[in-house]
Structures are given as structure tokens and as C-alpha cells.
Design a protein around this motif. Structure first.
Motif, PDB file in Angstrom:
ATOM      1  N   PHE A  92     -13.479  40.902   9.418  1.00 15.53           N
ATOM      2  CA  PHE A  92     -12.731  39.665   9.664  1.00 15.53           C
ATOM      3  C   PHE A  92     -11.317  39.991  10.120  1.00 15.53           C
ATOM      4  CE2 PHE A  92     -13.198  40.310   4.997  1.00 15.53           C
ATOM      5  CZ  PHE A  92     -12.014  40.979   4.800  1.00 15.53           C
ATOM      6  N   ASP A  93     -10.651  38.998  10.688  1.00 17.45           N
ATOM      7  CA  ASP A  93      -9.225  39.163  10.970  1.00 17.45           C
ATOM      8  C   ASP A  93      -8.447  38.464   9.866  1.00 17.45           C
ATOM      9  OD1 ASP A  93      -9.784  36.620  11.560  1.00 17.45           O
ATOM     10  OD2 ASP A  93      -8.921  36.587  13.559  1.00 17.45           O
ATOM     11  N   GLU A  94      -7.131  38.375  10.007  1.00 17.43           N
ATOM     12  CA  GLU A  94      -6.323  37.812   8.914  1.00 17.43           C
ATOM     13  C   GLU A  94      -6.701  36.362   8.620  1.00 17.43           C
ATOM     14  OE1 GLU A  94      -5.096  39.713  11.249  1.00 17.43           O
ATOM     15  OE2 GLU A  94      -3.833  41.249  10.327  1.00 17.43           O
ATOM     16  N   TYR A  95      -7.016  35.613   9.669  1.00 17.59           N
ATOM     17  CA  TYR A  95      -7.385  34.208   9.458  1.00 17.59           C
ATOM     18  C   TYR A  95      -8.662  34.127   8.622  1.00 17.59           C
ATOM     19  CZ  TYR A  95      -4.081  33.031  13.142  1.00 17.59           C
ATOM     20  OH  TYR A  95      -2.959  32.881  13.886  1.00 17.59           O
ATOM     21  N   GLY A  96      -9.643  34.926   9.049  1.00 17.12           N
ATOM     22  CA  GLY A  96     -10.917  34.911   8.339  1.00 17.12           C
ATOM     23  C   GLY A  96     -10.754  35.328   6.901  1.00 17.12           C
ATOM     24  N   ARG A  97      -9.917  36.325   6.677  1.00 18.03           N
ATOM     25  CA  ARG A  97      -9.704  36.787   5.308  1.00 18.03           C
ATOM     26  C   ARG A  97      -9.132  35.666   4.447  1.00 18.03           C
ATOM     27  NH1 ARG A  97      -4.858  40.544   4.845  1.00 18.03           N
ATOM     28  NH2 ARG A  97      -3.840  38.534   4.885  1.00 18.03           N
ATOM     29  N   ASP A  98      -8.128  34.957   4.996  1.00 16.27           N
ATOM     30  CA  ASP A  98      -7.507  33.915   4.200  1.00 16.27           C
ATOM     31  C   ASP A  98      -8.434  32.743   3.963  1.00 16.27           C
ATOM     32  OD1 ASP A  98      -5.351  35.438   3.978  1.00 16.27           O
ATOM     33  OD2 ASP A  98      -4.068  34.318   5.353  1.00 16.27           O
ATOM     34  N   ILE A  99      -9.396  32.542   4.850  1.00 20.41           N
ATOM     35  CA  ILE A  99     -10.350  31.458   4.621  1.00 20.41           C
ATOM     36  C   ILE A  99     -11.331  31.860   3.526  1.00 20.41           C
ATOM     37  CG2 ILE A  99     -12.285  30.206   5.638  1.00 20.41           C
ATOM     38  CD1 ILE A  99     -10.664  30.300   8.284  1.00 20.41           C
ATOM     39  N   ILE A 100     -11.803  33.102   3.572  1.00 21.34           N
ATOM     40  CA  ILE A 100     -12.827  33.515   2.608  1.00 21.34           C
ATOM     41  C   ILE A 100     -12.227  33.833   1.241  1.00 21.34           C
ATOM     42  CG2 ILE A 100     -14.611  35.248   2.133  1.00 21.34           C
ATOM     43  CD1 ILE A 100     -15.192  35.411   5.005  1.00 21.34           C
ATOM     44  N   ALA A 101     -11.009  34.388   1.229  1.00 24.00           N
ATOM     45  CA  ALA A 101     -10.448  34.857  -0.039  1.00 24.00           C
ATOM     46  C   ALA A 101     -10.429  33.814  -1.161  1.00 24.00           C
ATOM     47  CB  ALA A 101      -9.045  35.422   0.195  1.00 24.00           C
ATOM     48  N   PRO A 102     -10.000  32.568  -0.930  1.00 19.24           N
ATOM     49  CA  PRO A 102     -10.040  31.632  -2.044  1.00 19.24           C
ATOM     50  C   PRO A 102     -11.454  31.154  -2.396  1.00 19.24           C
ATOM     51  CG  PRO A 102      -8.615  30.824  -0.283  1.00 19.24           C
ATOM     52  CD  PRO A 102      -9.392  31.956   0.254  1.00 19.24           C
ATOM     53  N   TYR A 143     -19.157  39.528  12.205  1.00 23.11           N
ATOM     54  CA  TYR A 143     -17.740  39.293  12.497  1.00 23.11           C
ATOM     55  C   TYR A 143     -17.390  37.866  12.114  1.00 23.11           C
ATOM     56  CZ  TYR A 143     -17.440  43.547  15.305  1.00 23.11           C
ATOM     57  OH  TYR A 143     -17.439  44.839  15.724  1.00 23.11           O
ATOM     58  N   PHE A 144     -16.190  37.685  11.569  1.00 20.39           N
ATOM     59  CA  PHE A 144     -15.697  36.341  11.297  1.00 20.39           C
ATOM     60  C   PHE A 144     -14.246  36.310  11.759  1.00 20.39           C
ATOM     61  CE2 PHE A 144     -14.207  33.074   8.117  1.00 20.39           C
ATOM     62  CZ  PHE A 144     -14.808  32.033   8.760  1.00 20.39           C
ATOM     63  N   VAL A 145     -14.036  35.946  13.013  1.00 20.63           N
ATOM     64  CA  VAL A 145     -12.699  36.080  13.593  1.00 20.63           C
ATOM     65  C   VAL A 145     -12.320  34.854  14.427  1.00 20.63           C
ATOM     66  CG1 VAL A 145     -12.770  38.577  13.717  1.00 20.63           C
ATOM     67  CG2 VAL A 145     -13.681  37.258  15.589  1.00 20.63           C
ATOM     68  N   MET A 146     -11.035  34.729  14.680  1.00 31.62           N
ATOM     69  CA  MET A 146     -10.538  33.711  15.593  1.00 31.62           C
ATOM     70  C   MET A 146     -10.915  34.105  17.026  1.00 31.62           C
ATOM     71  SD  MET A 146      -8.836  31.039  14.970  1.00 31.62           S
ATOM     72  CE  MET A 146      -8.010  30.150  13.692  1.00 31.62           C
ATOM     73  N   PRO A 147     -11.231  33.152  17.873  1.00 30.52           N
ATOM     74  CA  PRO A 147     -11.524  33.506  19.258  1.00 30.52           C
ATOM     75  C   PRO A 147     -10.238  33.805  20.032  1.00 30.52           C
ATOM     76  CG  PRO A 147     -11.802  31.151  18.941  1.00 30.52           C
ATOM     77  CD  PRO A 147     -11.462  31.722  17.614  1.00 30.52           C
ATOM     78  N   THR A 148      -9.752  35.003  19.942  1.00 25.65           N
ATOM     79  CA  THR A 148      -8.577  35.384  20.719  1.00 25.65           C
ATOM     80  C   THR A 148      -8.956  36.554  21.619  1.00 25.65           C
ATOM     81  OG1 THR A 148      -7.843  36.950  19.057  1.00 25.65           O
ATOM     82  CG2 THR A 148      -6.983  34.736  18.882  1.00 25.65           C
ATOM     83  N   LYS A 149      -8.160  36.749  22.624  1.00 28.98           N
ATOM     84  CA  LYS A 149      -8.407  37.810  23.599  1.00 28.98           C
ATOM     85  C   LYS A 149      -8.440  39.173  22.901  1.00 28.98           C
ATOM     86  CE  LYS A 149      -8.558  39.434  27.847  1.00 28.98           C
ATOM     87  NZ  LYS A 149      -9.843  40.069  27.803  1.00 28.98           N
ATOM     88  N   GLN A 150      -7.486  39.313  21.979  1.00 32.30           N
ATOM     89  CA  GLN A 150      -7.361  40.572  21.258  1.00 32.30           C
ATOM     90  C   GLN A 150      -8.642  40.894  20.485  1.00 32.30           C
ATOM     91  OE1 GLN A 150      -4.233  40.248  18.492  1.00 32.30           O
ATOM     92  NE2 GLN A 150      -3.887  42.463  18.338  1.00 32.30           N
ATOM     93  N   ASN A 151      -9.144  39.891  19.760  1.00 35.89           N
ATOM     94  CA  ASN A 151     -10.345  40.122  18.962  1.00 35.89           C
ATOM     95  C   ASN A 151     -11.543  40.424  19.842  1.00 35.89           C
ATOM     96  OD1 ASN A 151      -9.136  39.845  16.507  1.00 35.89           O
ATOM     97  ND2 ASN A 151      -9.507  37.642  16.381  1.00 35.89           N
ATOM     98  N   ILE A 152     -11.637  39.704  20.977  1.00 33.35           N
ATOM     99  CA  ILE A 152     -12.757  39.955  21.889  1.00 33.35           C
ATOM    100  C   ILE A 152     -12.712  41.393  22.380  1.00 33.35           C
ATOM    101  CG2 ILE A 152     -13.673  39.387  24.176  1.00 33.35           C
ATOM    102  CD1 ILE A 152     -14.295  37.123  22.493  1.00 33.35           C
ATOM    103  N   ASP A 153     -11.491  41.851  22.698  1.00 35.83           N
ATOM    104  CA  ASP A 153     -11.351  43.238  23.141  1.00 35.83           C
ATOM    105  C   ASP A 153     -11.817  44.210  22.069  1.00 35.83           C
ATOM    106  OD1 ASP A 153     -10.425  42.416  25.497  1.00 35.83           O
ATOM    107  OD2 ASP A 153      -8.297  42.825  25.111  1.00 35.83           O
ATOM    108  N   LEU A 154     -11.399  43.931  20.826  1.00 34.95           N
ATOM    109  CA  LEU A 154     -11.781  44.831  19.737  1.00 34.95           C
ATOM    110  C   LEU A 154     -13.292  44.859  19.552  1.00 34.95           C
ATOM    111  CD1 LEU A 154      -8.990  44.039  17.155  1.00 34.95           C
ATOM    112  CD2 LEU A 154      -9.473  46.264  18.149  1.00 34.95           C
TER     113      LEU A 154
END
Lengths: 605, 302
Positions: free
Chosen positions: A33-43, A75-86
Motif C-alpha cells: 500500500f501507499d501512505e493513503y492506503g495505510r491510513d485507511i486500513i490502519a484504523p 496493491y492498495f494505492v491511490m491512482p497516481t502516476k508515481q504509483n503506476i510507475d512503481l
């Protein structure tokens, strides 16, 4: 219809972790996950619960990850260019066996094409198993509390929305994030709300975007998002979008309830607070499965101190009981003793858990009362309450501000801002006096300029509103608002006044009350009403609204506070059958908000 | 459903692009489709997972049988059989998991850290699954002992009741003395017989009951021993789990840990740098003093 957003979201996450197939066949997989995904799942889920879902490792997408070639990845990520590249990098390096890609919000066609291009080039199309839009971009902190995203809150803060030099693109991005988030919430609920919002601010823009988006989603024959909602829509939910500018005082107010105090003083973030105990900073998790927390978070602090005491006594009693068991064993028969031992052993872990919780709350409460004593917060709370209810003060605000022994500079500034915003006409020379006093106390007074501007605008708009609030019935019970609790125990509370919070309704709560009960008031009549269910946009929807609403979702654009949240919860407790969910773009503590106001003040001058 | 599948869209984009490029890629596309063979570890873990699921099913069946408390329908043989099977399964699973653990330890040395973490957590979760199943099994066995006890009590009640009512003489209505005497004389011999008969019946009943009780006792004993065994197994498991040091933590603790570690490392480095630079100064000073002395020596002594 037990449509609880939090359980719905947990179900959705679990479904995703189950590789989006209804079968409960467990395979081991890795969650990235990215930071967004982490913060959604963490609680929502702990590592243990994740493991029960078959997740063996959870990794941040930006971290260095080693290849594990024979395991599928989710994967649980925001749709950003950076994440797509990764992700395409991972595909290229053949990091994992199969790729299940889940985007937190809808991924654009462009990004999907980028991904396709990259995977074709690296020859790894077959590895991409599934791609999903999850519509989960909101952070459920509690049963009835959500934020847009705890990570990267800066981009849609109050400052970002209100600063004079803001670029259109930034505001656009911010409003899109908010719209996506609220949209996801209702997708998860599978319901279409009726939207109400005040005219002429950011909330209105969000409301219009949201309505358009929902209508499009409903019309689109390909999407199944709101298809099965027709059955459950007998009672529709109401979404109230509000703007922070409506009530600034509430966020700056010194609070007196447990959760809000923790948030104000110890930086409650993602249900976790940092408390200094014996010169060591400790992290405490205040999750929804903590019974004591769930029961007491909304209570005023002195009551909580008592409750902690009672809980501690109960724990001690249980301990005594176990010790006594040893003596009893000799006397009674073996059969009996066996059972008793078995019972005790099975109840031990529970007891230990309870003891740990009590210890935690004792530590927190002690630290809180130290803080309160050091900063005279009880005094500030009392004075501010009196200002907001327009009772006469024992000591003038100016004297309090000049008193060097009371509170920090920040506390004084907050007190003055509340005084300034609630007093309708303050002469210039007096204002100057106040500002001098504040500067003497070491405050940065640049935010007052911004507030002055704000005040002039709002007083032009709604002269009726102030008149209404001063004559509102909810203030009539002022006299019994501060009851001094005499029998309050001395536990941890020496030197702190035992104040009781009155059941005063904050502006947000009053608005919710009027809108959900369809009361006619000048305050709320100007509110826009939008209904995404009706195909064509109609000008006047109000006559069509006949039923009162039981499910209310309140969203404050530009930051919310725990004070408002708890005020709303008290309101919903008083009205059985009414369920209120509170959300905001971020949960601001007053220090943060004050910083933002100061920044606004200094950038506007 | 709340999510929306975009796989098809992605596939169509891929196809469109591929057909546009054509030729070269199409040939390679066939070669790509072969996924890598699953490793030994995954296979074993998969089998263990399936076996656990099977055992779970058996356990459910057993629980159903045990909960059936009817006095007349005795299915103890079936229950015993199932208990035996489950017990074997559990110990087999236990062995397999420890083998798997050893295997993962051996093989994890060569590969990277995250692979070993992965296999480690697979082992741990398998163990915890086994532990929960064992707990359930234990509970079922305990309830079985309870129900046997209960049945025994009930049987005792009934059987003692039948024996007392089976005694002769109770059934005779005392209508008149005359009739009674006449009857008594008439049935005297008969009575003797019936009395003996009754006694015999009671005896045989007691005997059969005795054997039944003995059988039951045996059952109870086996169950006790099973529970003991299970207890040992649980102990081993808990030890293993303790060894693994499974801590319940929220997702972000790792990240914050890393951050603090990095910060600590940074500060250590800074400290080291400072100490080095101060050393350097010391060196310069010593050299300076030496040179001064040398100069003094040269100027004044020579």
C-alpha cells in the motif's frame, strides 16, 4: 438495515484482500500500500486480523522491497502516476507471482493506458491478474467519524482553501479529493443522499460536484455502483455539507471532554496518542474495541477521572478474588476447585487486558491533569463558555490576558479570538488594547487581521443569524450550566475545578437539527437542496422533502473538531433513532488551526 | 458491489496496443503466459492448509455427534473412532508444521529477508490455526465427558427405579383378607419362583449395567488421556508461538520504527563525526606544540 459505514468498509477491505472473489479460499498473499492506503486500513484492521485474511507481509510501495517470486500481491494505492510507475517497475522485475491491483479511487483512462504500455514493453501483461476501483478513499476513525485522509492533510486544509494567493489548480485538486472521498463513502453505503449546503462557499462547490458525480454514476449503464440501492432507499440519508467559516470558535474553544482534551493536548492521530510518562514518550492506541474508552470518551474530564478510579477498584477486587481462591481451595472439594481454577485461568487474559487498559487510562489522565493544571485550562474553559453564552464574566477578558501566571500565549490568543468573534461591535481603541496585551504575552497577532476581514463579510451576509443565536432557546438553561460537583473524588483532580459541561448546542448541531427535522428557520432556509436521484436538475426541491431524516451525514469542508463531533453524538443520543456520522477534511487540533489562521493573516497583509 | 472491475478495460487497451504494434510482440506473448512453478514451501503450506480445513470438518461432525444427548441412541463407537482420527490428524499436522518450519529456516538463509519473513508468518498463521482447532477439539472432548457423566446419572436413576418396582408383592391389591390368604396359599409356590426369577433378572440387569459402566469408564479414561495429550501439544504450540514472538501491532509501527532507527543512526553518525573532528583539532594542537618546542629548541639550544 444496519448500514454501518465502518463495518461496510471493513467488509470491502476484506473482500479486496480475498482477491475480490466471494469464495473464502485462503491463499497467502502480500499487501502493498501507499501512505493513503495505510491510513485507511490502519484504523480498521490490526496486523493480526490481516494475517487471518491471509496477508503475510504488508509493505509500503515506496520502500525497498525484495522479490518474492511465488506469491501473489495485492496493491492498495491511490491512482497516481508515481504509483503506476512503481507497479510497472515491479511487473518488469517479476517481483511477485500475480498482480491484483486495487485503486483507492477511480483510476483515469490515461493512467490505465500508461500501465498497459509499460506492461507491454516489459512483457508482463499476463502477470496482471485483476484491476479494481475500490472507492474507499475515506478514513473511518471511529464508528461515526471519518476524515478524507489523515495523510497529506495539508493539501486540503483550511489554509489551502482560504489563502488569498491560492492557485486554481490547487483548490481544484483539494475539492476533487474531498468530493471523491464523500462519493466513496456513499458508494460504500450504496445509497444516494439528499444534499443540503449553504450558498456561496467551498461547500457549495463540493455539493454540486458531488451531485453531478452521483447522477453520472447512476446514469452510466456500465457501472453497478448505485444499482441495488433502489430497494433500501425507503428512508434516504441526508448529507449536510458545511464550511468551516460558519463557526470558527468551536475549533479554538478549550474543551473539557476526555477525547477532545487528548486530541487538543496530546495530538490524537489515527486513534493513537503520544503521552509522556516518566520522561518517556509512549504510544497509546485508543481503538473502538476499548470498552472504557468507548463509554467515556465523550464525558467531561472530572467524570472520567472518577470512572478510571472505579475501574481501578474493580480490577483490584478481581485480583483479591483470585488471591482468595488459593485459600478456598483447601476447604472445598477437588471437583469444585478444578472448575474454579479452570474458570480463573480462562478469565485471566481478559483481566490482564483490562488491567493494561486501566493503566493506560490512568497514565493518560494523570498527564492530562498535569497539563490542565500547568496551563489553567479549567479557567479558560469556563471563561470561554461564558463568553459564548454571553453571561457576565467575573473577571474581564483583558485582565485575564494581562495576567502572566495564567496559561500560555496560545491559550490567550484562542480566548481572545473567541471573544472577538462573539462580540458584535468592539471599538477600535479597545481592540488595540487587546492586541497590545496579547503581544505583551508573546502572541503572533497577525491572524486577527484575517479574522477581521472574515467577520466583516459574514456580518454583512447574515445579520439575522446573530440575532437568532442570541435569542435561541437553547441558551435559556444557562444558570444551571456550571454545576460544581461537590462530591467529586479527589483522585488526580486536586487543584482543578470540577466543571460540568452544559448541553449547549454548537452551531453545527443546531443546523443539523433544523435540516433533519425540516424546521423553518431563517438560518437554514437559504441552504441549497440537491437531489442526485432526480434526473433533471430542478430549482426548488424543498416542497418535495416531506419526511424527516434519520440518517444524517455531516461533512465540514476545511477541518473539523472533536468538540463538534461529541456535541453531535450527544444530540443523537438524545434523539433515539437518529444516527449521525461526522466527517471533515481533517481533524484539526486548535494549535494547528491557529497556525493556519496566523499564516492566513500574515499572507493577506 | 462497492468496487468496480477495470480488468477488461485494461485488457482491451493492451490488445489494442499490441495489434497496433503487431508481429514482434505477439510471438513473445505466448512465452510470457507461463507462470513460475510454485516452490516446495508453498506446496507443503497448501497441503497443510487443506488438511487443517478437512480436520475442521471432521471436528464439526464430532461436535454434532457429541451434542446429541439421546439416551437410547448410543453412538459411542462412532464417536471414539472419530476422536481417534482427529487426534491422529492433529499430531500429523503438528509434525508437518514443525517440518515446514525447519525447512523454511534452512532455505531462508540463501534468499532475502522478506521471503523469510513471508514464510515465517505463513508458519505462524498455520500454527495459530492448528492451535484454535486443538482448543475446539479439547472443548468437544470436555463436553463429551460431561454428557457421559450426565447419562450415567440418568441411567442410575432409571435403573434403581426399575429394580425397586420390580420387587414382588407390590402389585397385589389387598381386597379382602380371605381372598388374600387364599391367594397367598395358591401363589406360594409361584411366588417363590417369581421371586427367584425377579432376583435373577435384577442380577443380570446389574451385571449388564456393570459392564456398561466399565465401558463408559474406559471411555472417560481415554478421553482424559486425550485431553492430556492435547494439553501437551498446546504447551508445545504456545512455546513455538512465543518463540516466534508474534506481536500485535498496528500497521504503521514498523514504519515509525524505521524512522526512529534512521534518526538514531543519523544522530550517532553526527556524534561520531563530531568526535572525529574534535580529535583532528587535538592532533593539530599537539603538532603545533611540538613544532613550537622544536623551534624553541633549535633557536635557543643550538
Amino acid at each position: 438495515m444496519a448500514a454501518d459505514v465502518r463495518t461496510r468498509q471493513i467488509d470491502a477491505v476484506k473482500h479486496m484482500l480475498n482477491l475480490n472473489s466471494p469464495k473464502s479460499e485462503s491463499t497467502w498473499k502480500i499487501l502493498v500500500f501507499d501512505e493513503y492506503g495505510r491510513d485507511i486500513i490502519a484504523p480498521l484492521l490490526t496486523v493480526k486480523e490481516l494475517r487471518e485474511c491471509g496477508v503475510t507481509l504488508n509493505l509500503l510501495i515506496a520502500d525497498k522491497r525484495d522479490p518474492i517470486p511465488d506469491v501473489p500481491v495485492v496493491y492498495f494505492v491511490m491512482p497516481t502516476k508515481q504509483n503506476i510507475d512503481l507497479i510497472s517497475q515491479d511487473c518488469k522485475n517479476q517481483m511477485y507471482e500475480k498482480f491484483y491491483i486495487n485503486f483507492i479511487t477511480a483510476v483515469s483512462r490515461q493512467l490505465l493506458e500508461d500501465l498497459a504500455q509499460a506492461t507491454i514493453e516489459s512483457d508482463s501483461v499476463a502477470r496482471v491478474e485483476k484491476i479494481f476501483d475500490q472507492y474507499l478513499s475515506f478514513c473511518m476513525l471511529e464508528q461515526n467519524l471519518f476524515t478524507v485522509s489523515a495523510y497529506d492533510a495539508q493539501s486540503c486544509s483550511y489554509y489551502a482553501l482560504n489563502r488569498p494567493d491560492a492557485k486554481d489548480a490547487d483548490i481544484e485538486k483539494c475539492i476533487n479529493a474531498i468530493t471523491d472521498s464523500v462519493f466513496s463513502l456513499f458508494v460504500t453505503l450504496r445509497e444516494l443522499p439528499v444534499i443540503r449546503c449553504p450558498k456561496g462557499n467551498a461547500a457549495e462547490i463540493v455539493a454540486e460536484r458531488l451531485e453531478k458525480k452521483m447522477r453520472d454514476a447512476r446514469r452510466d449503464p456500465k457501472s453497478e455502483l448505485f444499482k441495488d440501492q433502489a430497494i433500501t432507499s425507503f428512508q434516504r440519508p441526508l448529507l449536510i455539507l458545511l464550511d468551516r467559516n460558519m463557526d470558527i470558535c468551536s475549533t479554538l474553544h478549550h474543551t473539557w471532554t476526555y477525547q477532545a482534551l487528548i486530541h487538543d493536548l496530546f495530538n490524537l492521530y489515527l486513534n493513537r496518542c503520544k503521552v509522556e510518562v516518566d520522561e518517556k514518550v509512549k504510544n497509546y492506541d485508543l481503538g473502538p474495541d476499548d470498552q472504557f474508552w468507548a463509554k467515556n470518551k465523550g464525558k467531561p474530564f472530572p467524570e472520567v477521572a472518577d470512572a478510571v478510579h472505579v475501574e481501578l477498584e474493580a480490577c483490584r477486587a478481581a485480583e483479591q478474588e483470585i488471591k482468595r481462591l488459593k485459600d478456598v481451595m483447601g476447604e472445598s472439594g477437588v471437583e469444585n476447585a478444578n472448575d474454579q481454577i479452570a474458570n480463573t485461568v480462562s478469565s485471566l487474559p481478559e483481566l490482564m487486558e483490562r488491567k493494561k487498559r486501566v493503566d493506560m487510562h490512568i497514565n493518560i489522565a494523570t498527564a492530562l491533569s498535569d497539563c490542565i493544571r500547568a496551563r489553567n485550562l479549567d479557567k479558560f474553559f469556563e471563561v470561554e463558555e461564558k463568553i459564548m453564552t454571553k453571561t457576565t464574566l467575573e473577571e474581564s477578558v483583558l485582565d485575564t490576558l494581562k495576567n502572566p501566571s495564567v496559561g500560555t500565549a496560545e491559550d490567550k490568543l484562542r480566548l481572545f479570538i473567541i471573544y472577538y468573534l462573539t462580540t458584535s461591535d468592539l471599538p477600535d481603541n479597545e481592540l488595540q488594547q487587546y492586541i497590545e496585551a496579547l503581544q505583551e504575552a508573546g502572541c503572533d497577532t497577525s491572524c486577527i487581521e484575517y479574522l477581521a476581514k472574515l467577520k466583516s463579510v459574514s456580518s454583512l451576509n447574515v445579520p439575522a443569524q446573530t440575532k437568532l443565536t442570541s435569542s435561541s432557546g437553547s441558551y435559556s438553561s444557562m444558570s444551571n450550566m456550571f454545576k460544581y460537583v461537590k462530591q467529586s473524588s479527589k483522585f488526580m483532580m486536586e487543584g482543578v475545578k470540577s466543571l460540568v459541561v452544559g448541553h449547549r448546542k454548537l452551531p453545527v448541531t443546531r443546523t443539523v437539527d433544523c435540516l433533519s427535522e425540516l424546521k423553518q428557520t431563517p438560518e437554514t432556509d437559504s441552504f441549497l437542496a440537491l437531489d442526485p436521484k432526480i434526473y433533471r436538475k430542478t430549482e426548488n426541491l424543498l416542497p418535495a422533502l416531506k419526511n424527516t431524516f434519520n440518517d444524517v451525514y455531516v461533512f465540514v469542508v476545511g477541518g473539523g473538531s472533536y468538540v463538534e463531533y461529541q456535541n453531535l453524538m450527544t444530540y443523537s443520543e438524545q434523539h433515539p433513532g437518529k444516527r449521525i456520522v461526522y466527517g471533515s477534511s481533517e481533524m484539526m487540533d486548535s494549535k494547528n488551526f491557529l497556525d493556519q489562521l496566523t499564516k492566513l493573516g500574515s499572507s493577506s497583509s | 458491489m462497492t468496487c468496480r472491475e477495470r480488468t477488461l478495460e485494461y485488457r482491451s487497451i493492451v490488445q489494442a496496443r499490441q495489434s497496433r504494434i503487431a508481429g514482434a510482440y505477439v510471438k513473445q506473448n505466448h512465452a510470457v503466459a507461463v507462470p513460475p512453478t510454485r516452490s516446495q514451501f508453498n506446496k507443503v503450506a497448501g497441503t497443510i492448509g487443506r488438511n487443517i480445513a478437512n480436520t475442521c470438518e471432521k471436528l464439526e461432525k464430532l461436535a454434532l455427534l457429541v451434542s446429541n444427548k439421546s439416551l437410547f441412541e448410543d453412538r459411542s463407537s462412532e464417536i471414539n473412532q472419530l476422536t481417534e482420527i482427529i487426534n491422529e490428524d492433529l499430531s500429523g499436522l503438528d509434525r508437518m508444521i514443525s517440518e515446514l518450519q525447519a525447512f523454511s529456516k534452512n532455505s531462508a538463509v540463501q534468499v532475502n529477508l522478506q521471503v523469510s519473513q513471508h514464510s515465517n508468518s505463513v508458519v505462524v498463521s498455520l500454527q495459530s490455526q492448528l492451535a484454535t482447532i486443538t482448543m475446539d477439539f479439547k472443548e468437544v472432548l470436555v463436553s463429551r465427558t460431561e454428557s457421559i457423566k450426565e447419562q450415567k446419572q440418568r441411567r442410575d436413576q432409571f435403573s434403581s427405579g426399575t429394580i425397586s418396582s420390580a420387587y414382588p408383592g407390590d402389585g397385589f391389591p389387598e381386597s379382602s383378607l380371605l381372598l388374600q390368604s387364599e391367594r397367598s396359599s395358591a401363589t406360594d409356590t409361584l411366588l417363590d419362583f417369581s421371586d427367584m426369577d425377579q432376583n435373577q433378572q435384577a442380577l443380570s440387569l446389574v451385571e449388564s449395567q456393570d459392564s456398561y459402566l466399565q465401558e463408559r469408564e474406559r471411555n472417560i479414561k481415554t478421553i482424559y488421556s486425550k485431553i492430556e495429550e492435547l494439553g501437551q501439544m498446546m504447551g508445545r504450540l504456545s512455546q513455538m508461538i512465543a518463540n516466534q514472538g508474534e506481536t500485535i501491532s498496528l500497521l504503521d509501527t514498523n514504519v515509525t520504527d524505521i524512522q526512529t532507527n534512521v534518526e538514531a543512526a543519523h544522530s550517532e553518525l553526527l556524534k561520531y563525526f563530531q568526535s572525529i573532528s574534535s580529535n583532528r583539532w587535538l592532533m593539530f594542537k599537539v603538532f603545533g606544540i611540538l613544532i613550537v618546542f622544536f623551534v624553541i629548541f633549535v633557536v635557543f639550544m643550538a
